[in-house]
Scaffold this motif. Structure first.
Motif, PDB file in Angstrom:
ATOM      1  N   VAL A   1       0.793  -1.233   0.000  1.00  0.00           N
ATOM      2  CA  VAL A   1       0.000   0.000   0.000  1.00  0.00           C
ATOM      3  C   VAL A   1       0.824   1.282   0.000  1.00  0.00           C
ATOM      4  N   THR A   2       2.052   1.245   0.491  1.00  0.00           N
ATOM      5  CA  THR A   2       2.841   2.465   0.594  1.00  0.00           C
ATOM      6  C   THR A   2       3.348   2.887  -0.784  1.00  0.00           C
ATOM      7  N   ALA A   3       3.334   4.205  -1.028  1.00  0.00           N
ATOM      8  CA  ALA A   3       3.885   4.726  -2.276  1.00  0.00           C
ATOM      9  C   ALA A   3       5.349   4.339  -2.399  1.00  0.00           C
ATOM     10  N   SER A   4       5.796   4.162  -3.627  1.00  0.00           N
ATOM     11  CA  SER A   4       7.145   3.656  -3.874  1.00  0.00           C
ATOM     12  C   SER A   4       8.210   4.485  -3.176  1.00  0.00           C
ATOM     13  N   PHE A   5       8.099   5.807  -3.232  1.00  0.00           N
ATOM     14  CA  PHE A   5       9.127   6.665  -2.652  1.00  0.00           C
ATOM     15  C   PHE A   5       9.158   6.564  -1.133  1.00  0.00           C
ATOM     16  N   ASP A   6       8.022   6.160  -0.513  1.00  0.00           N
ATOM     17  CA  ASP A   6       7.936   6.115   0.941  1.00  0.00           C
ATOM     18  C   ASP A   6       8.162   4.727   1.511  1.00  0.00           C
ATOM     19  N   ALA A   7       8.217   3.714   0.666  1.00  0.00           N
ATOM     20  CA  ALA A   7       8.373   2.345   1.157  1.00  0.00           C
ATOM     21  C   ALA A   7       9.713   2.184   1.868  1.00  0.00           C
ATOM     22  N   ARG A   8       9.702   1.388   2.894  1.00  0.00           N
ATOM     23  CA  ARG A   8      10.922   1.136   3.651  1.00  0.00           C
ATOM     24  C   ARG A   8      11.928   0.397   2.775  1.00  0.00           C
ATOM     25  N   PRO A   9      13.162   0.883   2.663  1.00  0.00           N
ATOM     26  CA  PRO A   9      14.176   0.150   1.897  1.00  0.00           C
ATOM     27  C   PRO A   9      14.342  -1.254   2.468  1.00  0.00           C
ATOM     28  N   GLY A  10      14.279  -2.229   1.613  1.00  0.00           N
ATOM     29  CA  GLY A  10      14.364  -3.607   2.069  1.00  0.00           C
ATOM     30  C   GLY A  10      13.023  -4.298   2.172  1.00  0.00           C
ATOM     31  N   ALA A  11      11.917  -3.523   2.076  1.00  0.00           N
ATOM     32  CA  ALA A  11      10.593  -4.130   2.034  1.00  0.00           C
ATOM     33  C   ALA A  11      10.380  -4.778   0.678  1.00  0.00           C
ATOM     34  N   VAL A  12       9.335  -5.594   0.555  1.00  0.00           N
ATOM     35  CA  VAL A  12       9.083  -6.296  -0.691  1.00  0.00           C
ATOM     36  C   VAL A  12       7.702  -5.952  -1.229  1.00  0.00           C
TER      37      VAL A  12
END
Length: 695
Positions: free
Chosen positions: A26-37
């Motif tokens: 659900v999170t926008a690409s720029f806000d996604a946690r680095p390392g999430a999938v």
């Protein structure tokens, strides 16, 4: 594509990405946690960082576990001949035996070895001589080690059987080192449910004893004594005091072996003071065998009411039969006074035995699970909603309160007994589905829109709820859960849904709240299984936390064991969320990556990537690259010789030529095997060069 490799004055930058955070849909690409999938199957968040392959499990019935199998590799003087795989190899000199699982011109591999084979001895299968052993020093590579141990697990797995009966496993419970399972006697048209115990020879039926009611007892007979009435006799297994005292008013039941010489009837019992059997009536037992009706769903809790470990027992219910205690392989039905209405959930709380009867909380007398009279402290509290689970919690108002979760509301039970019970509403807008409630340090359960966690707070009510699965809400919203389990050693919650999908959640370090206090989040990842799970249970067995699944196929499985999904290939894959190195508008040339992994054994890994995944014009992808990764190496003076590999490090890091250009990159990592040990992918380090600002 223009390659920069070898060009002078190229600024190559590394970008280290620690994998973790779980699936984020659900999170926008720029806000996604680095390392999430962005997509995954059969990977789990590891409690110490990274993603570990999941869904490994094996059948269990008490026999030697496939994952504990060992192999012996023998070299021949000349090539072994006439070997029948699966046949029993016998040493002519040593008398040792083993089962042949692999043979080539260079070696013979055996498992299930009993005794010690020796060099220079002739070996046979049956009466057939197959050769002479030269030695046992064949150089086994890590890849060959996987193959041989996979074959050994197959050999052990073939011995393991389902719980006797038909239909799904109805329940699993553990007490000390004893592991129990319930199953109906037939898949359809069942007439009873059986209780079984795992043993070294498989599932063994636990005998159901007989009940004899008594009143007017004045002297408590010892367990093991003989109960008599005329020519009828039986051995007393348990003495159940339900009311009165051993001064002439004691009443209850004796649990006895099969009566000899006929049946008990109304009248006096021996030995002296044992009381009198009442006349025949509803709820009076004259030596009737305990029987279990089919179709129940067994829920249990383990505790002691005396403070002694020797009297720890399993307390349970199944919604169909009388509630029960199970201790020393003796099942004792509990008479709660509810007639034919049966409990569906159970909890031992503050020395009371609590059952849930639809929307009613009912507790036994303090320190006595067999007494259910209001005179001695038993009580009933109504919730006005169907109870779906209990969970003990701490709070600021009083320690060890009890959270009572219902379909559409949440309550907290404060107090210590019927003298001061106080049931306080926590929420009338939140609830939890049956069989979803687990204690992850804080209670968690599945509501309509996802998993809800309940965290202690200083605000009114002492708890606050939060949707713990926002990032995977499309996967869990409006799902029907069939069972759940929490493994405290691994820190993992697993839920199984009626549509066959499954999800796992692992607590990870989160952000800080407004007061600067660190909070925890849950990393969710989906996983698949080749069997459908009906019940799940986790407990310490002889001090080691173990998790068991009960399948609709009647097998009990142990989770997190072995190299496969009970012999079936595990396919694990994940696509990382887009990584832009904090420069989302810079086009970059990606020159490669380093992938760092760890495992106890070797494994294969395929690595590829897509670029600019969030752009409509994205078409470029890096072709998959297959890596052969090494398992963890041994440490001198720390590891045991012949149980690890001394030509490998603690972790394995490999260079991958992921060549491509774009503003972002999404690495894809995948593996498929039926003989690899689980492995963890911890870091991906990207090598890139900035090119230009996109227009």
């Amino acid at each position: 594509m223009k390659q920069l490799r070898g060009m002078p004055n190229v600024d190559i930058k590394p970008s280290v990405v620690a994998l973790g955070g779980g699936l984020d849909l659900v999170t926008a690409s720029f806000d996604a946690r680095p390392g999430a999938v962005r997509g995954a199957v059969n990977f789990e968040q590891s409690v110490d960082g990274g993603y570990q392959t999941a869904a490994n499990f094996e059948a269990f019935d008490g026999r030697p576990r496939p994952s504990d199998s060992t192999v012996l590799v023998a070299t021949p003087v000349t090539a072994f001949t006439g070997v029948t795989l699966g046949g029993t190899v016998t040493g002519q000199t040593s008398g040792a035996t083993g089962v042949a699982i692999a043979v080539t011109d260079d070696y013979l591999c055996m498992t299930k070895v009993v005794g010690t084979f020796v060099a220079a001895e002739i070996v046979k299968i049956g009466a057939t001589t197959i050769g002479t052993i030269e030695g046992f020093d064949y150089p086994v590579t890590q890849q060959l080690n996987n193959t041989l141990h996979g074959l050994a697990e197959d050999s052990y797995r073939a011995d393991i059987l389902a719980v006797p009966g038909g239909g799904p496993v109805r329940g699993i419970a553990v007490l000390g080192s004893s592991i129990y399972a319930w199953r109906d006697n037939a898949a359809s048209g069942a007439t009873s449910m059986g209780l079984f115990k795992a043993s070294s020879s498989g599932w063994a039926a636990v005998p159901l004893y007989y009940e004899v009611s008594f009143t007017a007892g004045s002297t408590e007979p010892a367990e093991g004594a003989t109960l008599t009435q005329g020519g009828v006799s039986a051995t007393i297994k348990r003495v159940i005091l339900e009311s009165g005292a051993w001064s002439g008013s004691a009443a209850g039941r004796y649990i006895v072996t099969v009566p000899s010489g006929g049946s008990f009837a109304g009248g006096a019992l021996g030995p002296a003071g044992a009381g009198t059997v009442p006349a025949a009536a509803t709820g009076v037992y004259h030596g009737t065998q305990i029987a279990l009706l089919p179709g129940g769903r067994v829920e249990t809790d383990v505790s002691t009411f005396s403070g002694s470990l020797l009297t720890r027992g399993i307390y349970g219910c199944d919604g169909v039969n009388r509630e029960f205690e199970l201790r020393d392989d003796i099942l004792v039905p509990i008479v709660t006074g509810m007639g034919t209405k049966r409990a569906t959930f159970v909890k031992v709380h503050k020395s009371h035995l609590l059952y849930a009867f639809e929307g009613s909380i009912q507790n036994s007398t303090i320190a006595n699970p067999f007494q259910w009279s209001a005179v001695t402290g038993a009580a009933e509290i109504a919730t006005g909603d169907t109870i779906t689970g209990y969970c003990a919690v701490g709070s600021s108002e009083t320690s060890a309160a009890l959270m009572v979760l219902c379909l559409n509301s949440i309550w907290v039970l404060y107090g210590n007994s019927a003298a001061n019970w106080a049931l306080k509403p926590l929420s009338d807008s939140r609830g939890a589905a049956p069989y979803s409630v687990q204690d992850m340090g804080v209670p968690i359960g599945l509501d309509v829109d996802g998993f809800i966690s309940f965290n202690p707070t200083q605000s009114f009510g002492n708890f606050a709820w939060d949707v713990a699965s926002r990032l995977v809400s499309p996967l869990v919203r409006e799902k029907t859960i069939t069972c759940s389990v929490f493994n405290k050693a691994l820190g993992r919650y697993r839920a199984f849904f009626s549509d066959g999908s499954n999800i796992t959640g692992t607590p990870i370090a989160g952000k800080k709240d407004s007061a600067g206090v660190s909070t925890s989040a849950i990393a969710w990842m989906p996983f698949t299984m080749p069997v459908t799970i009906a019940v799940a249970y986790s407990s310490e067995v002889s001090g080691i936390t173990r998790t068991f699944y009960g399948g609709t196929d009647g097998f009990v499985y142990e989770a997190d064991r072995g190299r496969s999904a009970n012999g079936v290939e595990i396919i694990a894959a994940m696509k990382l969320a887009a990584l832009n190195q904090r420069s989302p508008i810079y086009e970059k040339f990606y020159r490669g990556a380093y992938v760092e992994c760890s495992s106890a054994g070797s494994f294969s890994l395929s690595v590829s990537a897509v670029f600019d995944e969030d752009q409509l014009h994205a078409e470029t992808s890096a072709a998959p690259i297959d890596l052969a990764m090494r398992g963890r190496g041994g440490m001198y003076d720390l590891d045991q010789w012949d149980s690890c590999f001394y030509d490998a490090g603690e972790r394995d890091s490999r260079r991958v030529d992921l060549m491509g250009q774009g503003c972002s990159i999404s690495p894809i990592l995948a593996s498929a095997s039926s003989n690899q040990l689980p492995f963890t992918i911890r870091y991906v380090t990207l090598l890139y060069s900035n090119r230009k600002v996109t227009r």
